[in-house]
Design an enzyme around this catalytic site. Structure first.
Site, PDB file in Angstrom:
ATOM      1  N   VAL A   1      -2.532 -10.216  -5.947  1.00 42.02           N
ATOM      2  CA  VAL A   1      -2.520 -11.647  -5.643  1.00 42.02           C
ATOM      3  C   VAL A   1      -3.929 -12.168  -5.361  1.00 42.02           C
ATOM      4  O   VAL A   1      -4.376 -13.161  -5.935  1.00 42.02           O
ATOM      5  CB  VAL A   1      -1.600 -11.910  -4.420  1.00 42.02           C
ATOM      6  CG1 VAL A   1      -1.852 -13.280  -3.811  1.00 42.02           C
ATOM      7  CG2 VAL A   1      -0.149 -11.781  -4.845  1.00 42.02           C
TER       8      VAL A   1
ATOM      9  N   CYS B   1       7.797  -6.839  -4.252  1.00 36.98           N
ATOM     10  CA  CYS B   1       8.288  -8.185  -3.907  1.00 36.98           C
ATOM     11  C   CYS B   1       9.814  -8.271  -3.875  1.00 36.98           C
ATOM     12  O   CYS B   1      10.405  -8.373  -2.806  1.00 36.98           O
ATOM     13  CB  CYS B   1       7.726  -9.204  -4.888  1.00 36.98           C
ATOM     14  SG  CYS B   1       5.955  -9.399  -4.709  1.00 36.98           S
TER      15      CYS B   1
HETATM   16  N1  NAD Z   1       2.228  -8.516  -6.401  1.00 36.60           N
HETATM   17  C1  NAD Z   1       3.017  -9.559  -6.596  1.00 36.60           C
HETATM   18  O1  NAD Z   1       3.688  -9.663  -7.593  1.00 36.60           O
HETATM   19  C2  NAD Z   1       3.111 -10.665  -5.579  1.00 36.60           C
HETATM   20  C3  NAD Z   1       3.505 -11.933  -6.013  1.00 36.60           C
HETATM   21  C4  NAD Z   1       3.611 -12.941  -5.076  1.00 36.60           C
HETATM   22  C5  NAD Z   1       3.366 -12.661  -3.737  1.00 36.60           C
HETATM   23  N2  NAD Z   1       2.998 -11.419  -3.340  1.00 36.60           N
HETATM   24  C6  NAD Z   1       2.714 -11.187  -1.941  1.00 36.60           C
HETATM   25  O2  NAD Z   1       1.307 -11.220  -1.779  1.00 36.60           O
HETATM   26  C7  NAD Z   1       0.907 -10.281  -0.768  1.00 36.60           C
HETATM   27  C8  NAD Z   1      -0.111  -9.318  -1.338  1.00 36.60           C
HETATM   28  O3  NAD Z   1       0.492  -8.550  -2.364  1.00 36.60           O
HETATM   29  P1  NAD Z   1      -0.341  -7.767  -3.452  1.00 36.60           P
HETATM   30  O4  NAD Z   1       0.633  -7.356  -4.502  1.00 36.60           O
HETATM   31  O5  NAD Z   1      -1.542  -8.554  -3.857  1.00 36.60           O
HETATM   32  O6  NAD Z   1      -0.800  -6.493  -2.599  1.00 36.60           O
HETATM   33  P2  NAD Z   1      -1.906  -5.416  -3.016  1.00 36.60           P
HETATM   34  O7  NAD Z   1      -1.558  -4.172  -2.323  1.00 36.60           O
HETATM   35  O8  NAD Z   1      -2.087  -5.409  -4.504  1.00 36.60           O
HETATM   36  O9  NAD Z   1      -3.247  -5.999  -2.418  1.00 36.60           O
HETATM   37  C9  NAD Z   1      -3.485  -6.150  -1.077  1.00 36.60           C
HETATM   38  C10 NAD Z   1      -4.951  -5.864  -0.802  1.00 36.60           C
HETATM   39  O10 NAD Z   1      -5.160  -6.131   0.582  1.00 36.60           O
HETATM   40  C11 NAD Z   1      -6.027  -5.148   1.097  1.00 36.60           C
HETATM   41  N3  NAD Z   1      -5.844  -5.108   2.547  1.00 36.60           N
HETATM   42  C12 NAD Z   1      -4.851  -4.530   3.248  1.00 36.60           C
HETATM   43  N4  NAD Z   1      -5.015  -4.768   4.562  1.00 36.60           N
HETATM   44  C13 NAD Z   1      -6.128  -5.523   4.679  1.00 36.60           C
HETATM   45  C14 NAD Z   1      -6.825  -6.093   5.767  1.00 36.60           C
HETATM   46  N5  NAD Z   1      -6.374  -5.942   7.012  1.00 36.60           N
HETATM   47  N6  NAD Z   1      -7.935  -6.788   5.526  1.00 36.60           N
HETATM   48  C15 NAD Z   1      -8.382  -6.946   4.254  1.00 36.60           C
HETATM   49  N7  NAD Z   1      -7.787  -6.432   3.180  1.00 36.60           N
HETATM   50  C16 NAD Z   1      -6.656  -5.729   3.393  1.00 36.60           C
HETATM   51  C17 NAD Z   1      -5.654  -3.876   0.367  1.00 36.60           C
HETATM   52  O11 NAD Z   1      -6.708  -2.952   0.371  1.00 36.60           O
HETATM   53  C18 NAD Z   1      -5.338  -4.401  -1.034  1.00 36.60           C
HETATM   54  O12 NAD Z   1      -6.451  -4.351  -1.902  1.00 36.60           O
HETATM   55  C19 NAD Z   1       2.183  -9.622  -0.280  1.00 36.60           C
HETATM   56  O13 NAD Z   1       2.670 -10.294   0.832  1.00 36.60           O
HETATM   57  C20 NAD Z   1       3.137  -9.829  -1.443  1.00 36.60           C
HETATM   58  O14 NAD Z   1       4.492  -9.835  -1.025  1.00 36.60           O
HETATM   59  C21 NAD Z   1       2.838 -10.414  -4.242  1.00 36.60           C
END
Ligand code: NAD
Length: 418
Positions: free
Chosen positions: A15, A258
Site C-alpha cells: 500500500v 486483507c
Molecule cells: N495489500 C493490500 O492489498 C491492501 C489493500 C488495502 C489496504 N491494505 C491495508 O494496508 C495496510 C498495509 O498493508 P500492506 O499490504 O501494504 O502491508 P505490507 O506488509 O506490504 O507493508 C507494510 C510495511 O510497513 C512496514 N512497517 C511495519 N511496522 C512499521 C512501523 N512501526 N513503522 C514503519 N514501518 C513499519 C513493514 O516493514 C512493511 O514494509 C494494512 O492495514 C492492510 O490491511 C492492504
C-alpha cells in the site's frame, strides 16, 4: 497544487509504496520503513512486491529512509503499516501503535496524522490518537490532528491503481478533511469522497472487504453443495450470471492480508458492542475451511492412494508474489500428511520466503509424469500450459480456479474443478 506540505509515508509495503510514489508526483514526500533491507532494495530500484517497476522508482522523486530523524517535523504523516490478526484471530494493533509512537516522537505542533491501515471503527481516534499524544506530549485535536483514508488498491491489478480509484478521506475537523482532499486529489484527478467522520471511513473499508469475504463464502458453499451433486458449479454460475442483479463471484481460497483478515476486525468490534457477528464469522469459517475440503476431495479422487502431486501456485492470489496467509500451503501440508509426495511450483513467489515461512521448496522445473496436478493459483503464466502434458494418462487435474476449462472434456485425464 502548491507545495504546501512536507509529507511522510510510514510503511512502504504493497500500500505505502505505490501511494508514496503517486503523491511524490505533486508533493515532497519521504517514505519511511523500519525494514532496512526493504529501504536499501528500494534505493537500488527494486520493489519485491512487483507493484512498481525499476523505471517507476528511478523516475520518482520519492526519498526513502529508515532513519526517523529524516521525517522530523513533517506537516502530514500517512501511516500504512500492517494490521494482521493474532493466533486467536483478534486484531493485532502492534504495528499501528508502534508507528504512532514513532510518529509521535518526530512530529511537531500542527501535524496531521492520517491512517490508511485497515482497522475497525474507533482505532484511529481511540488507540492511535492516545499513542501519538503519549509519545509527543501534544494534545490531539488541538496541537495535532487525525485523519483516516482507507486504501482500496488491489495488488497485482494494473487497472485499478492508486491514481485511478475514488479515495475516501475523513478528517478530525473540516479543515483537515479539506487539506486531505487537496493532497490526495492531486494524485487522482480530484476523485475524492469526504466521509462524514473518521469512524465512518474506517467502517466503510472494513465492510468493503467483509462483504467480499461473505460473497465468496456463499459461492464456496454452493460449490460444495453442487460438487456433492456432481453438478459443475461453473456451469451453474455461467447460467445464473446472465441475470442482471446476480453478483459474480468465483469459488476459491481466501488468503492474503486483507479479505481473510479484515472481517475479524469487524467481528471484534461487533462483539465489543454486544453483537454476535453471525454471518461475518460464518463466512470466515467457510472460507477458512476450503483448503481442508479441497485436500479431502483430491485425496478421495486419487482413491486414497499415495500419489505424486504437482501444485501450481503458492501465493495467496494470482499474479502477485505475496505469500501471506497462503491457503495453498494448507493444502500442500494436508496432502503431505496423507502420504502424498507433493511438489510445488510458483513463478512469482520468492523461493527463500517460501522455504523460510512454510518450509516449502519451490520447484524450478516440472516433470511430465505426475498422478495429479492442482491448479491452485491462476497466474497468467499457467493459462498457457497444457495440463495434460504434465500428468500420466488417466491422471487427475484439480483445476481450483477454472484455469483450463477445456481439460474438462479431455479423454486422457480426469478433471475436477471447484
Ligand atoms: N495489500 C493490500 O492489498 C491492501 C489493500 C488495502 C489496504 N491494505 C491495508 O494496508 C495496510 C498495509 O498493508 P500492506 O499490504 O501494504 O502491508 P505490507 O506488509 O506490504 O507493508 C507494510 C510495511 O510497513 C512496514 N512497517 C511495519 N511496522 C512499521 C512501523 N512501526 N513503522 C514503519 N514501518 C513499519 C513493514 O516493514 C512493511 O514494509 C494494512 O492495514 C492492510 O490491511 C492492504
Amino acid at each position: 497544487m502548491a507545495q504546501l506540505q512536507k509529507v511522510a509515508v510510514i510503511g512502504l509495503g504493497y500500500v505505502g509504496l505505490p501511494l508514496a510514489v503517486a503523491l511524490a508526483k505533486s508533493q515532497a514526500v519521504t517514505g519511511f520503513d523500519i525494514n532496512v533491507e526493504r529501504v536499501s532494495e528500494l534505493r537500488a530500484g527494486h520493489d519485491r512486491t512487483n507493484e512498481l517497476t525499476s523505471d517507476d522508482l528511478k523516475a520518482s522523486d520519492l526519498a526513502v529512509t529508515s532513519d526517523p530523524s529524516d521525517i522530523q517535523g513533517c506537516d502530514i504523516y500517512i501511516v500504512a503499516v500492517p494490521t494482521p490478526v493474532d493466533e486467536a484471530k483478534n486484531p493485532d494493533l502492534a504495528a499501528v501503535t508502534g508507528a504512532s509512537t514513532l510518529v509521535g516522537d518526530v512530529m511537531a505542533k500542527g501535524a496531521i496524522v492520517v491512517f490508511e491501515s485497515t482497522v475497525y471503527p474507533g482505532v484511529t481516534e481511540d488507540v492511535c490518537g492516545p499513542a501519538l499524544e503519549a509519545a509527543s506530549n501534544l494534545e490531539c485535536g488541538k496541537d495535532f490532528y487525525l485523519g483516516y483514508s482507507p486504501e482500496r488498491i488491489n495488488p497485482g491489478d494494473k487497472v485499478h491503481t492508486v491514481d485511478k480509484i475514488t479515495k475516501v478521506v475523513a478528517g478530525q475537523t473540516p479543515e483537515v478533511a479539506e487539506i486531505l482532499t487537496k493532497l490526495y486529489g492531486a494524485m487522482n484527478n480530484g476523485d475524492i469522497f469526504v466521509a462524514k467522520s473518521i469512524r465512518a471511513a474506517e467502517a466503510a473499508k472494513v465492510i468493503e472487504n467483509s462483504q467480499r469475504d461473505i460473497n465468496i463464502a456463499f459461492i464456496n458453499e454452493v460449490a460444495m453443495i453442487f460438487d456433492r451433486m456432481g453438478l459443475p458449479v461453473q456451469d451453474v454460475l455461467e447460467a445464473a450470471g446472465t441475470k442482471w442483479n446476480f453478483l459474480k463471484f468465483s469459488p476459491g481460497l481466501v488468503g492474503g492480508h486483507c479479505i481473510g483478515v479484515d472481517p475479524f476486525y469487524l467481528a471484534h468490534a461487533a462483539k465489543a458492542h454486544g453483537h454476535d457477528p453471525e454471518i461475518i464469522l460464518a463466512g470466515r469459517r467457510i472460507n477458512d475451511g476450503m483448503s481442508a475440503y479441497i485436500t479431502e476431495r483430491v485425496h478421495e479422487l486419487l482413491d486414497n492412494r499415495q500419489s505424486d502431486i504437482l501444485v501450481l501456485g503458492l501465493t495467496f492470489k494470482e499474479n502477485v508474489p505475496d505469500l501471506r496467509n497462503s491457503q495453498v500451503r494448507s493444502i500442500v501440508d494436508g496432502l503431505a500428511a496423507l502420504g502424498h509426495r507433493v511438489q510445488v511450483h510458483d513463478p512469482l513467489a520468492d523461493p527463500v520466503e517460501a522455504d523460510r515461512h512454510y518450509g516449502i521448496t519451490l520447484q524450478k522445473s516440472l516433470s511430465d509424469d505426475y498422478d495429479c496436478i492442482i491448479g491452485a493459483v491462476a497466474h497468467d503464466e499457467y493459462k498457457n500450459i497444457t495440463p495434460e502434458n504434465l500428468i500420466k494418462p488417466g491422471g487427475l487435474i484439480a483445476d481450483l480456479k477454472a484455469i483450463w476449462p477445456d481439460a474438462a472434456t479431455s479423454d486422457v485425464c480426469r478433471y475436477w474443478s471447484l
